[in-house]
Design an enzyme around this catalytic site. Structure first.
Site, PDB file in Angstrom:
ATOM      1  N   CYS A 163     -11.697  -8.790  15.102  1.00 16.08           N
ATOM      2  CA  CYS A 163     -10.592  -8.891  14.136  1.00 16.08           C
ATOM      3  C   CYS A 163     -10.977  -8.297  12.778  1.00 16.08           C
ATOM      4  O   CYS A 163     -12.018  -8.624  12.216  1.00 16.08           O
ATOM      5  CB  CYS A 163     -10.206 -10.354  13.955  1.00 16.08           C
ATOM      6  N   CYS A 198      -9.798 -12.881  18.032  1.00  9.83           N
ATOM      7  CA  CYS A 198     -10.391 -11.690  18.629  1.00  9.83           C
ATOM      8  C   CYS A 198     -11.736 -11.423  17.949  1.00  9.83           C
ATOM      9  O   CYS A 198     -11.828 -11.503  16.713  1.00  9.83           O
ATOM     10  CB  CYS A 198      -9.460 -10.503  18.428  1.00  9.83           C
ATOM     11  N   ASP A 250      -7.644   3.333   9.838  1.00  8.83           N
ATOM     12  CA  ASP A 250      -7.403   2.795   8.499  1.00  8.83           C
ATOM     13  C   ASP A 250      -8.606   3.186   7.650  1.00  8.83           C
ATOM     14  O   ASP A 250      -9.732   2.728   7.907  1.00  8.83           O
ATOM     15  CB  ASP A 250      -7.258   1.263   8.556  1.00  8.83           C
ATOM     16  N   LYS A 277      -3.543   4.421   6.576  1.00  6.60           N
ATOM     17  CA  LYS A 277      -3.808   4.916   7.938  1.00  6.60           C
ATOM     18  C   LYS A 277      -3.638   6.427   7.975  1.00  6.60           C
ATOM     19  O   LYS A 277      -2.710   6.951   7.370  1.00  6.60           O
ATOM     20  CB  LYS A 277      -2.742   4.375   8.885  1.00  6.60           C
ATOM     21  N   ARG A 317      -9.489  -8.936  10.076  1.00  6.63           N
ATOM     22  CA  ARG A 317      -9.329  -9.948   9.025  1.00  6.63           C
ATOM     23  C   ARG A 317     -10.114 -11.209   9.397  1.00  6.63           C
ATOM     24  O   ARG A 317      -9.739 -12.319   9.035  1.00  6.63           O
ATOM     25  CB  ARG A 317      -7.843 -10.279   8.813  1.00  6.63           C
ATOM     26  N   ASP A 371     -11.895  -1.166  13.184  1.00  7.16           N
ATOM     27  CA  ASP A 371     -12.260  -1.205  11.769  1.00  7.16           C
ATOM     28  C   ASP A 371     -13.694  -1.690  11.583  1.00  7.16           C
ATOM     29  O   ASP A 371     -14.284  -2.307  12.470  1.00  7.16           O
ATOM     30  CB  ASP A 371     -11.290  -2.129  11.019  1.00  7.16           C
ATOM     31  N   ARG A 409       0.831  -1.202   0.000  1.00  3.26           N
ATOM     32  CA  ARG A 409       0.000   0.000   0.000  1.00  3.26           C
ATOM     33  C   ARG A 409       0.866   1.253   0.000  1.00  3.26           C
ATOM     34  O   ARG A 409       0.590   2.213  -0.686  1.00  3.26           O
ATOM     35  CB  ARG A 409      -0.886  -0.028   1.255  1.00  3.26           C
ATOM     36  N   TYR A 410       1.905   1.258   0.820  1.00  2.00           N
ATOM     37  CA  TYR A 410       2.817   2.403   0.939  1.00  2.00           C
ATOM     38  C   TYR A 410       4.091   2.060   0.174  1.00  2.00           C
ATOM     39  O   TYR A 410       4.500   0.895   0.125  1.00  2.00           O
ATOM     40  CB  TYR A 410       3.162   2.645   2.405  1.00  2.00           C
ATOM     41  N   CYS A 416      -4.333 -18.025  14.127  1.00  5.50           N
ATOM     42  CA  CYS A 416      -3.864 -17.330  15.328  1.00  5.50           C
ATOM     43  C   CYS A 416      -4.003 -18.266  16.530  1.00  5.50           C
ATOM     44  O   CYS A 416      -4.751 -19.251  16.481  1.00  5.50           O
ATOM     45  CB  CYS A 416      -4.724 -16.096  15.599  1.00  5.50           C
ATOM     46  N   ARG A 436       7.158  -0.085   2.117  1.00  2.00           N
ATOM     47  CA  ARG A 436       6.953  -1.244   2.986  1.00  2.00           C
ATOM     48  C   ARG A 436       5.826  -2.132   2.453  1.00  2.00           C
ATOM     49  O   ARG A 436       4.918  -1.641   1.784  1.00  2.00           O
ATOM     50  CB  ARG A 436       6.661  -0.827   4.420  1.00  2.00           C
TER      51      ARG A 436
HETATM   52  S1  SF4 Z   1      -6.726  -9.331  15.608  1.00  2.00           S
HETATM   53 FE1  SF4 Z   1      -7.175 -11.002  14.138  1.00  2.00          FE
HETATM   54  S2  SF4 Z   1      -5.191 -11.513  13.247  1.00  2.00           S
HETATM   55 FE2  SF4 Z   1      -4.773 -10.378  15.151  1.00  2.00          FE
HETATM   56  S3  SF4 Z   1      -4.584 -11.984  16.756  1.00  2.00           S
HETATM   57 FE3  SF4 Z   1      -6.701 -11.272  16.782  1.00  2.00          FE
HETATM   58  S4  SF4 Z   1      -7.757 -12.743  15.432  1.00  2.00           S
HETATM   59 FE4  SF4 Z   1      -5.569 -12.933  14.967  1.00  2.00          FE
END
Ligand code: SF4
Length: 355
Positions: free
Chosen positions: A113, A110, A312, A319, A115, A275, A93-94, A106, A97
């Protein structure tokens, strides 16, 4: 025999059996768990108070039926990774990087999350062919100065696989910095082993580890010791946190988190506005609340503790800092402008034009 306290909880039935059902019935939890991945490690389960219906650790990890409600503005790709992905696993994107998303799983999942549509058990690591294509892209793009290993959580890979990848990246002359984003020191601190730490250190390159932590209780003695092992091995640490309703959106909790991080020699880096991930509205604050929190932190906790409050921009536009503004232009032309500056008590002061 493995007890529930010793294993990662992955199903609605295991959550209910462990007393972490959050008051929801099994069928409702099963509907959420079949839509979005669930994993709660023993370390995280131990932090949850099942008697507290508002427990801030449970809010982050225990499924909630409100996750099944998707609002129009929410998106499966809320920060627009796909539009900037020239090859599988790379987000560019940038200019200087790239993200290298090496694994889509994971240790914990979360509930907020960004993603969440891409991560889950069994999603696995990039195939050798995809990884080779990603590395070839980085090799062929000389403006890439920094590679950010992310996912998922890259540190769930074996030290052997991580080492192999770090060595490949270190061999690329124009790549100078390797940054690893992880939740593992908090979620499974015992996995920050000497072998894993050795894998992250590569001669001639700077490795940074960025810890994702959102509540001071996550920084257990074991988590602090895991971070100390990384830092003592010469790997600087930064942190990123997500502003979450009912978790850390009050001054006392956020101050305690930021101070605890600095006490662990971890520099708070980003405070992310949550997000627009599907089914996460109940965990999002609004931006005005985030700015008010940042304003309250200004001057009340050390400058060392101040992260940048960032958003974001949906659609992949990157960002931007969205913290409060303390400077107001009050007159004068360009080059002779006069300003008012607000101090940490909310009082305004004139700043003179240039001589
Ligand atoms: S935010 Fe998403 S990618 Fe990051 S640890 Fe939690 S579940 Fe995994």
């Amino acid at each position: 025999m493995t007890t529930l306290k010793e294993k990662t909880l992955r199903t609605a039935a295991e959550l209910v059996e462990a007393g972490l059902g959050n008051g929801s019935d099994l069928a409702a939890l099963q509907r959420v768990a079949s839509r979005y991945a669930v994993a709660i490690t023993p370390v995280i389960a131990e932090l949850i108070d099942p008697a507290d219906p508002h427990d801030p650790i449970a809010r982050q990890f225990v499924p909630d039926v409100r996750e099944l409600v998707q609002h129009a503005e929410e998106s499966a790709d809320p920060i627009g990774d796909d539009a900037y992905s020239p090859v599988e696993g790379i987000v560019h994107r940038y200019p200087d990087r790239v993200l290298l998303k090496i694994v889509n799983a994971c240790a914990v999942y979360c509930r907020f999350c960004f993603r969440r549509e891409m991560v889950g058990p069994g999603r696995g690591a990039l195939t050798p062919k995809a990884l080779a294509a990603g590395l070839a892209y980085i090799r062929a793009t000389p403006q890439i100065w920094e590679v950010i290993l992310t996912g998922g959580d890259p540190l769930i890979l074996s030290p052997r696989r991580l080492k192999a990848m770090m060595v490949e990246l270190a061999a690329i002359d124009h790549v100078k910095v390797l940054r690893i984003h992880t939740r593992l020191p908090v979620a499974a601190p015992e996995r920050i082993s000497p072998a894993l730490i050795r894998a992250l250190r590569v001669p001639g390159k700077a490795s940074y580890v960025v810890l994702h932590a959102n509540h001071p209780r996550e920084l257990t003695a074991a988590a602090r010791a895991a971070c100390a092992r990384l830092i003592d091995a010469g790997i600087p640490m930064l942190s990123q946190s997500v502003l979450l309703r009912g978790v850390n959106d009050d001054v006392a909790t956020m101050s305690a988190l930021l101070r605890a991080l600095v006490e662990c020699r971890i520099k708070p880096y980003y405070l992310h506005h949550a997000d627009l991930a599907p089914g996460t509205a109940h965990l999002r604050t609004n931006i005005a609340e985030g700015q008010a929190l940042m304003r309250a932190l200004h001057g009340r906790v050390s400058g060392l503790c101040q992260p940048a409050y960032v958003l974001d921009i949906p659609g992949g536009h990157g960002k931007s800092p969205i913290g409060p503004n303390y400077l107001t232009r009050v007159g004068g032309a360009n080059g002779t402008a006069r300003y008012d500056v607000e101090d940490f008590n909310g009082r305004r002061h004139a700043y003179p034009p240039p001589c």
